[in-house]
Design a protein around this motif. Structure first.
Motif, mmCIF file in Angstrom:
data_model
loop_
_atom_site.group_PDB
_atom_site.id
_atom_site.type_symbol
_atom_site.label_atom_id
_atom_site.label_comp_id
_atom_site.label_asym_id
_atom_site.label_seq_id
_atom_site.Cartn_x
_atom_site.Cartn_y
_atom_site.Cartn_z
ATOM 1 N N GLY A 1 22.316 -28.517 40.762
ATOM 2 C CA GLY A 1 22.190 -27.478 41.774
ATOM 3 C C GLY A 1 23.293 -26.440 41.811
ATOM 4 N N PHE A 2 24.159 -26.409 40.807
ATOM 5 C CA PHE A 2 25.158 -25.345 40.780
ATOM 6 C C PHE A 2 24.462 -24.000 40.621
ATOM 7 C CE2 PHE A 2 28.063 -28.818 39.919
ATOM 8 C CZ PHE A 2 29.254 -28.401 40.511
ATOM 9 N N GLU A 3 24.944 -23.011 41.347
ATOM 10 C CA GLU A 3 24.320 -21.691 41.320
ATOM 11 C C GLU A 3 24.859 -20.805 40.203
ATOM 12 O OE1 GLU A 3 23.741 -19.900 45.324
ATOM 13 O OE2 GLU A 3 24.776 -21.699 46.008
ATOM 14 N N ALA A 4 26.004 -21.148 39.677
ATOM 15 C CA ALA A 4 26.604 -20.358 38.608
ATOM 16 C C ALA A 4 27.482 -21.271 37.767
ATOM 17 C CB ALA A 4 27.436 -19.206 39.172
ATOM 18 N N GLY A 5 27.707 -20.842 36.526
ATOM 19 C CA GLY A 5 28.594 -21.578 35.633
ATOM 20 C C GLY A 5 29.641 -20.648 35.068
ATOM 21 N N MET A 6 30.679 -21.239 34.520
ATOM 22 C CA MET A 6 31.743 -20.459 33.897
ATOM 23 C C MET A 6 32.106 -21.094 32.566
ATOM 24 S SD MET A 6 33.781 -17.835 34.314
ATOM 25 C CE MET A 6 35.258 -17.129 33.598
ATOM 26 N N LEU A 7 32.105 -20.289 31.514
ATOM 27 C CA LEU A 7 32.604 -20.726 30.216
ATOM 28 C C LEU A 7 33.962 -20.082 30.021
ATOM 29 C CD1 LEU A 7 32.276 -22.195 27.516
ATOM 30 C CD2 LEU A 7 31.115 -20.159 26.636
ATOM 31 N N ALA A 8 35.003 -20.876 30.157
ATOM 32 C CA ALA A 8 36.371 -20.363 30.058
ATOM 33 C C ALA A 8 36.792 -20.227 28.607
ATOM 34 C CB ALA A 8 37.332 -21.292 30.796
ATOM 35 N N GLY A 9 37.706 -19.316 28.355
ATOM 36 C CA GLY A 9 38.208 -19.145 27.003
ATOM 37 C C GLY A 9 38.909 -20.380 26.486
ATOM 38 N N SER A 10 39.657 -21.040 27.345
ATOM 39 C CA SER A 10 40.378 -22.240 26.928
ATOM 40 C C SER A 10 39.410 -23.348 26.559
ATOM 41 C CB SER A 10 41.304 -22.710 28.053
ATOM 42 O OG SER A 10 40.569 -22.985 29.237
ATOM 43 N N VAL A 11 38.355 -23.511 27.345
ATOM 44 C CA VAL A 11 37.363 -24.546 27.084
ATOM 45 C C VAL A 11 36.553 -24.213 25.828
ATOM 46 C CG1 VAL A 11 35.273 -25.620 27.977
ATOM 47 C CG2 VAL A 11 37.246 -25.318 29.472
ATOM 48 N N ALA A 12 36.200 -22.943 25.667
ATOM 49 C CA ALA A 12 35.471 -22.540 24.468
ATOM 50 C C ALA A 12 36.303 -22.795 23.220
ATOM 51 C CB ALA A 12 35.077 -21.070 24.550
ATOM 52 N N ASN B 1 37.175 -13.722 53.287
ATOM 53 C CA ASN B 1 38.065 -12.769 52.637
ATOM 54 C C ASN B 1 37.489 -12.216 51.336
ATOM 55 O OD1 ASN B 1 40.947 -12.490 53.983
ATOM 56 N ND2 ASN B 1 40.230 -14.577 54.337
ATOM 57 N N GLY B 2 36.187 -12.213 51.251
ATOM 58 C CA GLY B 2 35.523 -11.534 50.156
ATOM 59 C C GLY B 2 35.445 -12.286 48.852
ATOM 60 N N VAL B 3 35.898 -13.552 48.817
ATOM 61 C CA VAL B 3 35.809 -14.337 47.583
ATOM 62 C C VAL B 3 34.398 -14.884 47.468
ATOM 63 C CG1 VAL B 3 36.688 -16.292 46.273
ATOM 64 C CG2 VAL B 3 38.251 -14.938 47.683
ATOM 65 N N ARG B 4 33.703 -14.503 46.423
ATOM 66 C CA ARG B 4 32.308 -14.899 46.260
ATOM 67 C C ARG B 4 32.128 -16.009 45.239
ATOM 68 N NH1 ARG B 4 32.373 -13.649 50.452
ATOM 69 N NH2 ARG B 4 31.846 -11.649 51.399
ATOM 70 N N ILE B 5 33.040 -16.129 44.286
ATOM 71 C CA ILE B 5 32.988 -17.205 43.302
ATOM 72 C C ILE B 5 34.394 -17.759 43.123
ATOM 73 C CG2 ILE B 5 32.526 -17.840 40.904
ATOM 74 C CD1 ILE B 5 30.402 -15.701 40.813
ATOM 75 N N ALA B 6 34.518 -19.074 43.198
ATOM 76 C CA ALA B 6 35.813 -19.730 43.003
ATOM 77 C C ALA B 6 35.676 -20.804 41.930
ATOM 78 C CB ALA B 6 36.320 -20.346 44.309
ATOM 79 N N LEU B 7 36.697 -20.921 41.129
ATOM 80 C CA LEU B 7 36.735 -21.950 40.093
ATOM 81 C C LEU B 7 37.632 -23.086 40.548
ATOM 82 C CD1 LEU B 7 37.163 -19.668 36.945
ATOM 83 C CD2 LEU B 7 35.052 -20.406 38.068
ATOM 84 N N GLN B 8 37.300 -24.296 40.142
ATOM 85 C CA GLN B 8 38.059 -25.478 40.555
ATOM 86 C C GLN B 8 38.717 -26.185 39.378
ATOM 87 O OE1 GLN B 8 34.499 -27.109 42.737
ATOM 88 N NE2 GLN B 8 35.989 -27.424 44.354
ATOM 89 N N GLY B 9 38.844 -25.493 38.258
ATOM 90 C CA GLY B 9 39.432 -26.121 37.087
ATOM 91 C C GLY B 9 38.361 -26.537 36.091
ATOM 92 N N HIS B 10 38.807 -27.145 35.011
ATOM 93 C CA HIS B 10 37.897 -27.485 33.913
ATOM 94 C C HIS B 10 37.850 -28.990 33.686
ATOM 95 C CE1 HIS B 10 37.775 -23.240 33.491
ATOM 96 N NE2 HIS B 10 39.042 -23.157 33.132
ATOM 97 N N GLN B 11 37.674 -29.712 34.787
ATOM 98 C CA GLN B 11 37.627 -31.170 34.743
ATOM 99 C C GLN B 11 36.497 -31.720 33.872
ATOM 100 O OE1 GLN B 11 38.103 -29.313 37.398
ATOM 101 N NE2 GLN B 11 39.741 -30.101 38.675
ATOM 102 N N PRO B 12 35.302 -31.097 33.833
ATOM 103 C CA PRO B 12 34.237 -31.679 33.001
ATOM 104 C C PRO B 12 34.617 -31.794 31.527
ATOM 105 C CG PRO B 12 33.295 -30.168 34.597
ATOM 106 C CD PRO B 12 34.781 -30.007 34.694
ATOM 107 N N PHE B 13 35.226 -30.762 30.956
ATOM 108 C CA PHE B 13 35.632 -30.826 29.550
ATOM 109 C C PHE B 13 36.689 -31.900 29.349
ATOM 110 C CE2 PHE B 13 38.606 -29.372 26.197
ATOM 111 C CZ PHE B 13 37.768 -29.507 25.108
ATOM 112 N N ARG B 14 37.664 -31.947 30.252
ATOM 113 C CA ARG B 14 38.732 -32.935 30.131
ATOM 114 C C ARG B 14 38.186 -34.351 30.301
ATOM 115 N NH1 ARG B 14 43.723 -31.043 33.782
ATOM 116 N NH2 ARG B 14 44.613 -32.877 32.763
ATOM 117 N N ALA B 15 37.225 -34.504 31.218
ATOM 118 C CA ALA B 15 36.616 -35.825 31.410
ATOM 119 C C ALA B 15 35.840 -36.254 30.173
ATOM 120 C CB ALA B 15 35.695 -35.797 32.628
ATOM 121 N N ALA B 16 35.150 -35.304 29.542
ATOM 122 C CA ALA B 16 34.394 -35.626 28.337
ATOM 123 C C ALA B 16 35.319 -36.048 27.204
ATOM 124 C CB ALA B 16 33.549 -34.422 27.916
ATOM 125 N N VAL B 17 36.439 -35.341 27.047
ATOM 126 C CA VAL B 17 37.404 -35.693 26.007
ATOM 127 C C VAL B 17 37.925 -37.112 26.226
ATOM 128 C CG1 VAL B 17 39.689 -35.184 25.070
ATOM 129 C CG2 VAL B 17 38.073 -33.326 25.484
#
Length: 286
Positions: free
Chosen positions: A38-49, A223-239
């Motif tokens: 049910g996430f409404e958006a995703g982020m592919l970070a440069g570090s994770v890529a 305060n106008g923040v519409r998208i917030a990132l919480q870190g890249h735990q899924p990639f780290r958890a997979a590793v």
């Protein structure tokens, strides 16, 4: 793959009054999991890529072609509205135009271009900002290169980290005038910083790398923040999961003893869309 609906959904988030937490994804399976949850958006970070494609640290050694290929794989796997970290646009303003073209064609719902001097130069210290003039040129080039006006282009600035609130506001106003759709505030550490920027800049904000003080959705939304990132735990958890499993097998643990750690067959079938492929087999191969 039709990118328009996902781009429209991302636009609706930016135009709304809520703060959405984006899922950090890195491949087709992780993107499908995020969508199924049910996430409404995703982020592919440069570090994770970089870690996923090259097994390399976040030093901008990944190429635009490699990034675009991974974006295409992620986008074709489902309907998640994917934001892509396009780093510095892989060069100067003309390279930024090429970056926008490639990521747009790969299906990205939006992308961020930053004003950090990347990659690190010879003899340099830590990361630095490019001049406002160069950053402004990149943002103008990004907007000019976009042929689908629904795709989101966000200017990412690290000015809070390197130069303070005043310079951040100066850059934010300039980038807004250049036509970007949102401002990604990298490295915000306090509510006061976010409030100060918001008071001067009427543009949707994205937040990443923020302190725990800035993880309250009510404050962010107001305060106008519409998208917030919480870190890249899924990639780290997979590793860690792969490392631990292979280590134990190397040390003699039998496969059957690992059953409690493994995804059940039903989950594998779900994330690989086995039912859909089964229908296709019955329809076209029977």
């Amino acid at each position: 793959m039709n990118p328009t609906p996902r781009r429209e959904r991302l636009r609706s988030i930016l135009d709304g009054d809520r703060c959405v937490y984006a899922a950090s994804v890195f491949d087709p399976i992780s993107a499908r999991i995020a969508e199924d949850l049910g996430f409404e958006a995703g982020m592919l970070a440069g570090s994770v890529a970089s870690g996923t494609v090259l097994g390399a640290p976040d030093l901008v050694v990944l190429t635009l072609t490699e990034l675009a290929q991974q974006v295409r794989r992620v986008c074709r796997a489902g309907e998640l509205a994917l934001m892509v970290d396009a780093d510095h646009g892989y060069g100067n303003a003309l390279n930024v135009m090429r970056t926008v073209e490639e990521l747009q064609n790969a299906g990205a719902a939006g992308l961020t271009i930053e004003d950090t001097m990347l990659p690190r130069g010879f003899g340099g210290g830590g990361r630095q900002l490019v001049s406002l003039e160069e950053g402004l040129g990149k943002m103008k080039a990004a907007v000019a290169a976009r042929t689908d006006p629904v795709m989101v282009i966000a200017a990412r600035t690290s000015a809070l980290r390197f130069s303070g609130v005043t310079e951040t506001i100066r850059r934010a106003k300039a980038y807004r005038e250049a036509g970007v759709d949102a401002l990604f505030l990298a490295g915000a550490r306090s509510k006061e910083e976010v409030e100060a920027v918001r008071a001067e800049v009427e543009i949707p904000l994205l937040l990443g790398g923020a302190s725990e003080e800035l993880l309250h959705p009510g404050f962010l939304a107001s305060n106008g923040v519409r998208i917030a990132l919480q870190g890249h735990q899924p990639f780290r958890a997979a590793v860690k999961a792969v490392y631990d499993t292979l280590r134990d097998m190397r040390e003699g643990v039998q496969p059957g003893e690992l059953a409690s750690r493994l995804a059940p067959a039903e989950l594998i079938a779900q994330v690989t869309r086995a039912e859909k492929y089964g229908r296709w087999q019955d329809e076209f191969l029977a």
